[in-house]
Motif scaffolding. Structure first.
Motif, PDB file in Angstrom:
ATOM      1  N   TYR A  97      32.920  42.288  30.449  1.00 36.64           N
ATOM      2  CA  TYR A  97      32.421  41.064  29.812  1.00 36.64           C
ATOM      3  C   TYR A  97      33.526  40.214  29.212  1.00 36.64           C
ATOM      4  CZ  TYR A  97      27.892  43.114  30.590  1.00 36.64           C
ATOM      5  OH  TYR A  97      26.791  43.663  31.189  1.00 36.64           O
ATOM      6  N   ASN A  98      34.798  40.578  29.568  1.00 35.04           N
ATOM      7  CA  ASN A  98      35.887  39.704  29.147  1.00 35.04           C
ATOM      8  C   ASN A  98      36.029  39.571  27.644  1.00 35.04           C
ATOM      9  OD1 ASN A  98      37.909  38.147  30.238  1.00 35.04           O
ATOM     10  ND2 ASN A  98      36.437  37.205  31.655  1.00 35.04           N
TER      11      ASN A  98
ATOM     12  N   ILE B 154      44.501  44.471  24.224  1.00 33.09           N
ATOM     13  CA  ILE B 154      44.183  44.955  25.562  1.00 33.09           C
ATOM     14  C   ILE B 154      44.038  43.703  26.444  1.00 33.09           C
ATOM     15  CG2 ILE B 154      42.768  46.642  26.821  1.00 33.09           C
ATOM     16  CD1 ILE B 154      43.637  47.708  24.061  1.00 33.09           C
ATOM     17  N   THR B 155      44.834  43.629  27.505  1.00 35.79           N
ATOM     18  CA  THR B 155      44.895  42.385  28.277  1.00 35.79           C
ATOM     19  C   THR B 155      44.584  42.613  29.747  1.00 35.79           C
ATOM     20  OG1 THR B 155      47.192  42.745  28.843  1.00 35.79           O
ATOM     21  CG2 THR B 155      46.766  41.461  26.867  1.00 35.79           C
ATOM     22  N   PHE B 156      44.331  41.531  30.440  1.00 38.64           N
ATOM     23  CA  PHE B 156      44.261  41.603  31.894  1.00 38.64           C
ATOM     24  C   PHE B 156      45.683  41.597  32.416  1.00 38.64           C
ATOM     25  CE2 PHE B 156      40.078  40.251  30.711  1.00 38.64           C
ATOM     26  CZ  PHE B 156      39.310  41.066  31.514  1.00 38.64           C
TER      27      PHE B 156
ATOM     28  N   GLU C 292      43.124  48.151  32.673  1.00 33.85           N
ATOM     29  CA  GLU C 292      43.181  49.220  33.664  1.00 33.85           C
ATOM     30  C   GLU C 292      43.883  50.460  33.093  1.00 33.85           C
ATOM     31  OE1 GLU C 292      45.209  47.746  37.056  1.00 33.85           O
ATOM     32  OE2 GLU C 292      44.290  49.198  38.419  1.00 33.85           O
ATOM     33  N   GLU C 293      45.014  50.217  32.451  1.00 32.48           N
ATOM     34  CA  GLU C 293      45.752  51.340  31.861  1.00 32.48           C
ATOM     35  C   GLU C 293      44.994  51.956  30.689  1.00 32.48           C
ATOM     36  OE1 GLU C 293      50.416  50.150  32.649  1.00 32.48           O
ATOM     37  OE2 GLU C 293      49.269  49.011  31.178  1.00 32.48           O
ATOM     38  N   MET C 294      44.406  51.092  29.862  1.00 32.77           N
ATOM     39  CA  MET C 294      43.671  51.595  28.704  1.00 32.77           C
ATOM     40  C   MET C 294      42.489  52.438  29.154  1.00 32.77           C
ATOM     41  SD  MET C 294      43.990  51.587  25.462  1.00 32.77           S
ATOM     42  CE  MET C 294      43.227  53.154  25.067  1.00 32.77           C
ATOM     43  N   LEU C 295      41.860  52.004  30.233  1.00 35.95           N
ATOM     44  CA  LEU C 295      40.723  52.747  30.771  1.00 35.95           C
ATOM     45  C   LEU C 295      41.172  54.136  31.245  1.00 35.95           C
ATOM     46  CD1 LEU C 295      37.768  52.107  31.190  1.00 35.95           C
ATOM     47  CD2 LEU C 295      38.294  51.378  33.498  1.00 35.95           C
ATOM     48  N   GLU C 296      42.302  54.188  31.935  1.00 36.85           N
ATOM     49  CA  GLU C 296      42.831  55.491  32.370  1.00 36.85           C
ATOM     50  C   GLU C 296      43.188  56.350  31.158  1.00 36.85           C
ATOM     51  OE1 GLU C 296      43.091  57.105  35.150  1.00 36.85           O
ATOM     52  OE2 GLU C 296      42.705  55.554  36.625  1.00 36.85           O
ATOM     53  N   MET C 297      43.903  55.750  30.201  1.00 41.17           N
ATOM     54  CA  MET C 297      44.302  56.513  29.012  1.00 41.17           C
ATOM     55  C   MET C 297      43.055  57.091  28.330  1.00 41.17           C
ATOM     56  SD  MET C 297      47.726  56.339  28.236  1.00 41.17           S
ATOM     57  CE  MET C 297      48.111  56.126  26.514  1.00 41.17           C
ATOM     58  N   ALA C 298      42.028  56.252  28.172  1.00 32.91           N
ATOM     59  CA  ALA C 298      40.813  56.704  27.489  1.00 32.91           C
ATOM     60  C   ALA C 298      40.116  57.789  28.301  1.00 32.91           C
ATOM     61  CB  ALA C 298      39.874  55.529  27.245  1.00 32.91           C
ATOM     62  N   SER C 299      40.027  57.589  29.616  1.00 35.59           N
ATOM     63  CA  SER C 299      39.275  58.587  30.376  1.00 35.59           C
ATOM     64  C   SER C 299      40.086  59.868  30.556  1.00 35.59           C
ATOM     65  CB  SER C 299      38.793  58.031  31.711  1.00 35.59           C
ATOM     66  OG  SER C 299      39.862  57.524  32.426  1.00 35.59           O
TER      67      SER C 299
END
Ligand code: ADP
Ligand code: ASP
Ligand code: MG
Length: 406
Positions: free
Chosen positions: A222-223, A241-243, A198-205
């Motif tokens: 896809y885990n 990168i983790t859940f 979730e955080e990585m997605l925000e950082m990337a976007s």
């Protein structure tokens, strides 16, 4: 025996020596008994060089031909890396995206992967070969060559890992992991051992280009276990990168992202009536221009001001469209600024902490940095500021939120 997908970015394959270095690294994994699929980018600078050539010929190069052109960069590196592997006694075979059959939609320049046929790759792996796949490219149903957007090799790697059900997807790059912010802007940035999807997605976007956004989306969906590592240093664990982990209290702020690729436009004195936002943004959307932040002021004298941000590369086009809209709507004027940046605080721990926004605004005000726009979500706060304050703002926030390396 594990199946690993390793991706090496442009800097990591930027010279013949570096390609040989990558070959040695791949061979080591192979010798340890792992099956290895390698995804490579073009040599650093090559994609930009090719785009430059196209722009010298045309102000609006044909998107299909553009994809035929820019995918050549990756075709060079897959061949060279395969040769380098063979030279050190490691059986290897290269494939373009089309040869693997990485099927995409037909949106040239930003295609999405819809399917991957892994038969050939599996056969090679089973025969003991290393498979080297060109990143960033695919093929549509009509066999046109497509590309996945800048930085798209990350997505190729994750998609290959998903298709092959790989044990891990390793993104090798020129930093040894994901940091609290870009270490090139804040040398005191700290490497994170773990970060949530979730955080990585925000950082990337929000602009951290260490991973392409779609690669993170894909990995989450896809885990795929995803790790960012250095191609230049040995032995590090990189960043996993983790859940989201239960029980562990998440840090308030995990990182600061920024995006230099921003511009803002304001239309002043538009009649404050139903449908106005639609009339302003409709033509912008129709021209395929992405809008990010939007602010509409409270009306006074029955008119209102409306501001939004777009990619800097689309600023001129958006300005022109908005000026036409202003004329039709009888608005007072259109003003714009393409020297702005967006700086964002990201952290899942923000959810349970109040007052982060005011702490952020206080920090920026102490540095005399004017905030032009604000947007928030559950796990991020973004502000638009003058681009000349980017470094100052990022460093001040990094310190204020306790992210500096001890
Ligand atoms: P590659 O060519 O290997 O794909 P990129 O240039 O796309 O490499 O991504 C790596 C770069 O991302 C780093 O050199 C670094 O400057 C930048 N970067 C931006 N934000 C971060 C961050 N939070 N952590 C690590 N690197 C970051
Ligand atoms: N070579 C492509 C680019 O420069 C893809 C990548 O590097 O991931 O965007
Ligand atoms: Mg990249």
């Amino acid at each position: 025996m594990a199946l690993i997908v390793q991706k090496y970015g442009g800097t990591s394959v930027g010279t013949v020596e570096r390609i040989q270095n990558v070959a040695n690294r791949v061979k080591k994994s192979r010798d340890a008994g792992d099956q290895v699929v390698v995804v490579v980018s073009a040599m650093s600078g090559e994609t930009n060089r090719l785009i430059g050539l196209a722009n010298d010929i045309s102000s609006a190069p044909n998107p299909r031909e553009m994809d035929v052109l820019v995918t050549t960069g990756e075709q060079v590196t897959i061949a060279l890396l395969s040769m380098a592997l063979q030279e050190i006694g490691c059986d290897a075979r290269s494939y373009t995206g089309g040869q693997v059959h990485i099927l995409t939609d037909n949106a040239h320049g930003k295609a999405r992967i819809t399917d991957i046929d892994d038969a050939r790759v599996r056969a090679d792996l089973d025969a003991g070969r290393v498979v080297v796949v060109a990143g960033f490219q695919g093929v549509d149903e009509d066999r046109n060559i497509t590309t996945l957007g800048r930085g798209g090799s990350d997505t190729t790697a994750v998609a290959m890992a998903a298709a092959l059900k790989a044990d891990e997807c390793q993104i090798f790059t020129d930093v040894d992991g994901v940091y609290t912010t870009d270490p090139r802007v804040e040398p005191k940035a700290r490497k994170l051992d773990r970060i949530t999807f979730e955080e990585m997605l925000e950082m990337a976007s929000l602009g951290s280009k260490v991973l392409q956004i779609r690669s993170v989306e894909f990995a989450g969906k896809y885990n795929v276990p995803l790790r960012v590592l250095s191609s230049f240093e040995d032995g590090g664990e990189g960043t996993l990168i983790t859940f989201e982990e239960d029980g562990v209290e998440a840090a308030k702020i995990s990182g600061i992202a920024f995006n230099r690729d921003e511009a803002k436009l304001t239309i002043r004195g538009v009649p404050d009536q139903p449908g106005v936002a639609y009339k302003i943004l409709g033509p912008i959307g129709a021209a395929n221009i992405e809008v990010d932040m939007i602010v509409q002021n409270i009306s006074n004298d029955d008119t209102t001001d409306f501001t939004f941000t777009v990619n800097r590369g689309e600023y001129k086009k958006a300005h022109k469209i908005l000026t036409e809209t202003a004329n039709t709507l009888g608005a007072r004027e259109v003003v714009g600024d393409d020297a702005i940046v967006k700086v964002s605080l990201v952290g899942v721990g923000m959810r349970s902490h109040a007052g982060i926004a005011s702490q952020m605004f206080e920090c920026l005000s102490k540095e005399n940095i004017n905030i032009q726009m604000i947007s928030t979500s559950e796990i991020k706060i973004s502000v638009v500021i003058d681009e000349k304050y980017l470094e100052l703002g990022v460093r001040a926030l990094h310190k204020a939120f306790g992210l500096d390396e001890a």
